[in-house]
Design a protein around this motif. Structure first.
Motif, PDB file in Angstrom:
ATOM      1  N   SER A   1     -32.700   9.188  -9.006  1.00 33.90           N
ATOM      2  CA  SER A   1     -32.738  10.648  -8.868  1.00 33.90           C
ATOM      3  C   SER A   1     -33.064  10.966  -7.413  1.00 33.90           C
ATOM      4  O   SER A   1     -34.139  10.605  -6.930  1.00 33.90           O
ATOM      5  CB  SER A   1     -33.787  11.250  -9.807  1.00 33.90           C
ATOM      6  OG  SER A   1     -33.417  11.034 -11.158  1.00 33.90           O
TER       7      SER A   1
ATOM      8  N   GLN B   1     -26.071   7.733 -10.688  1.00 35.49           N
ATOM      9  CA  GLN B   1     -27.517   7.827 -10.818  1.00 35.49           C
ATOM     10  C   GLN B   1     -28.163   6.460 -10.979  1.00 35.49           C
ATOM     11  O   GLN B   1     -29.267   6.226 -10.479  1.00 35.49           O
ATOM     12  CB  GLN B   1     -27.890   8.727 -11.993  1.00 35.49           C
ATOM     13  CG  GLN B   1     -29.390   9.049 -12.042  1.00 35.49           C
ATOM     14  CD  GLN B   1     -29.692  10.267 -12.864  1.00 35.49           C
ATOM     15  OE1 GLN B   1     -29.004  10.545 -13.831  1.00 35.49           O
ATOM     16  NE2 GLN B   1     -30.724  11.011 -12.490  1.00 35.49           N
TER      17      GLN B   1
ATOM     18  N   THR C   1     -27.998  13.320  -7.489  1.00 37.01           N
ATOM     19  CA  THR C   1     -28.141  13.482  -8.939  1.00 37.01           C
ATOM     20  C   THR C   1     -29.609  13.735  -9.260  1.00 37.01           C
ATOM     21  O   THR C   1     -30.456  12.914  -8.884  1.00 37.01           O
ATOM     22  CB  THR C   1     -27.657  12.229  -9.698  1.00 37.01           C
ATOM     23  OG1 THR C   1     -28.361  11.071  -9.204  1.00 37.01           O
ATOM     24  CG2 THR C   1     -26.179  12.014  -9.540  1.00 37.01           C
TER      25      THR C   1
END
Length: 240
Positions: free
Chosen positions: A225, A220, A109
């Motif tokens: 990230s 996430q 993500t």
């Protein structure tokens, strides 16, 4: 077992070990993406690195992807970099006369590969290997949608914390996380995580799946990230 096969399998084992060791590299900080090349030379000096931005392509007669996933997802592992789904049973990809076995799939993500400069909220990588240790990755994009993906919902019922693993009791086929349409982009690349080993065959599916904002956020929140920036295409051509 000949020397070539031994070498290929050693590379494969090293790749899995690097993916599973959270202390060696990260996406941010002193061991973040910009520092990977200090420990893993190929990350900095490789010329066929992944991910890529798919913009200009060359039309070609691409062989169909024969995806035969008969098994199911057996467990989820949080290796400190991603949520990885391990599988059991017979799960194969046959392309151009070669058969690869699905080893695992995992999530990023936002998406690592981009299409026309566009990041998708979520990307899944289905990692396969053949008996010689050569790797083939099918990448499936997920765009935001109100209904999401039922299989993804089942998968995300309970997520492991960093370093933990969860055995799944619900029967879930990995094929349920792939789009029905099997058109794809094809290019040669690398692992998107250290040691960034090259010689990986990439098949990026054109049709995106759907994930709800809640599904993407759940991943996430626990992974962070975890997308490597796109890499130069250099002399490579993306086929479609």
């Amino acid at each position: 077992m000949n020397t070539t096969t031994k070498t290929a399998l050693l590379i494969l084992a090293t790749c899995w070990a690097a993916q599973g060791t959270a202390a060696e590299w990260h996406y941010e900080g002193p061991h973040g993406v910009e520092h990977w090349g200090e420990q893993f030379v190929t990350c900095a000096e490789g010329v066929n690195q992944s991910p890529v931005d798919i913009t200009e392509t060359l039309s070609a007669e691409l062989a169909p992807l024969h995806i035969d996933y008969q098994g199911q997802v057996s467990e989820l592992v949080n290796n400190g970099h991603t949520i990885q789904a391990n599988v059991s049973g017979q799960n194969t990809l046959t392309i151009e006369g070669e058969t690869f076995t699905l080893k695992q799939f995992h999530f990023h993500t936002p998406s690592e590969n981009t299409i026309q400069h566009k990041h998708y909220p979520l990307e899944a990588h289905f990692v396969h290997a053949n008996p010689q240790g050569n790797l083939a990755v099918i990448a499936a994009m997920f765009e935001s949608g109100p209904r999401g993906n039922p299989a993804l919902k089942t998968l995300l019922t309970r997520l492991p914390k960093n370093g933990d693993r969860i055995t799944l009791s619900d029967a879930l086929s990995p094929v349920s996380l792939l789009p029905r349409e099997r058109e794809y982009y094809r290019f040669n690349g690398s692992l998107t995580t250290p040691p960034c080993t090259e010689g990986v065959r990439w098949y990026v599916m054109k049709e995106p799946q759907a994930s709800t904002p809640a599904q993407t956020s759940a991943l996430q929140e626990i992974m962070g990230s975890n997308a490597r920036p796109v890499q130069p295409l250099n002399a490579r051509v993306v086929l479609q």
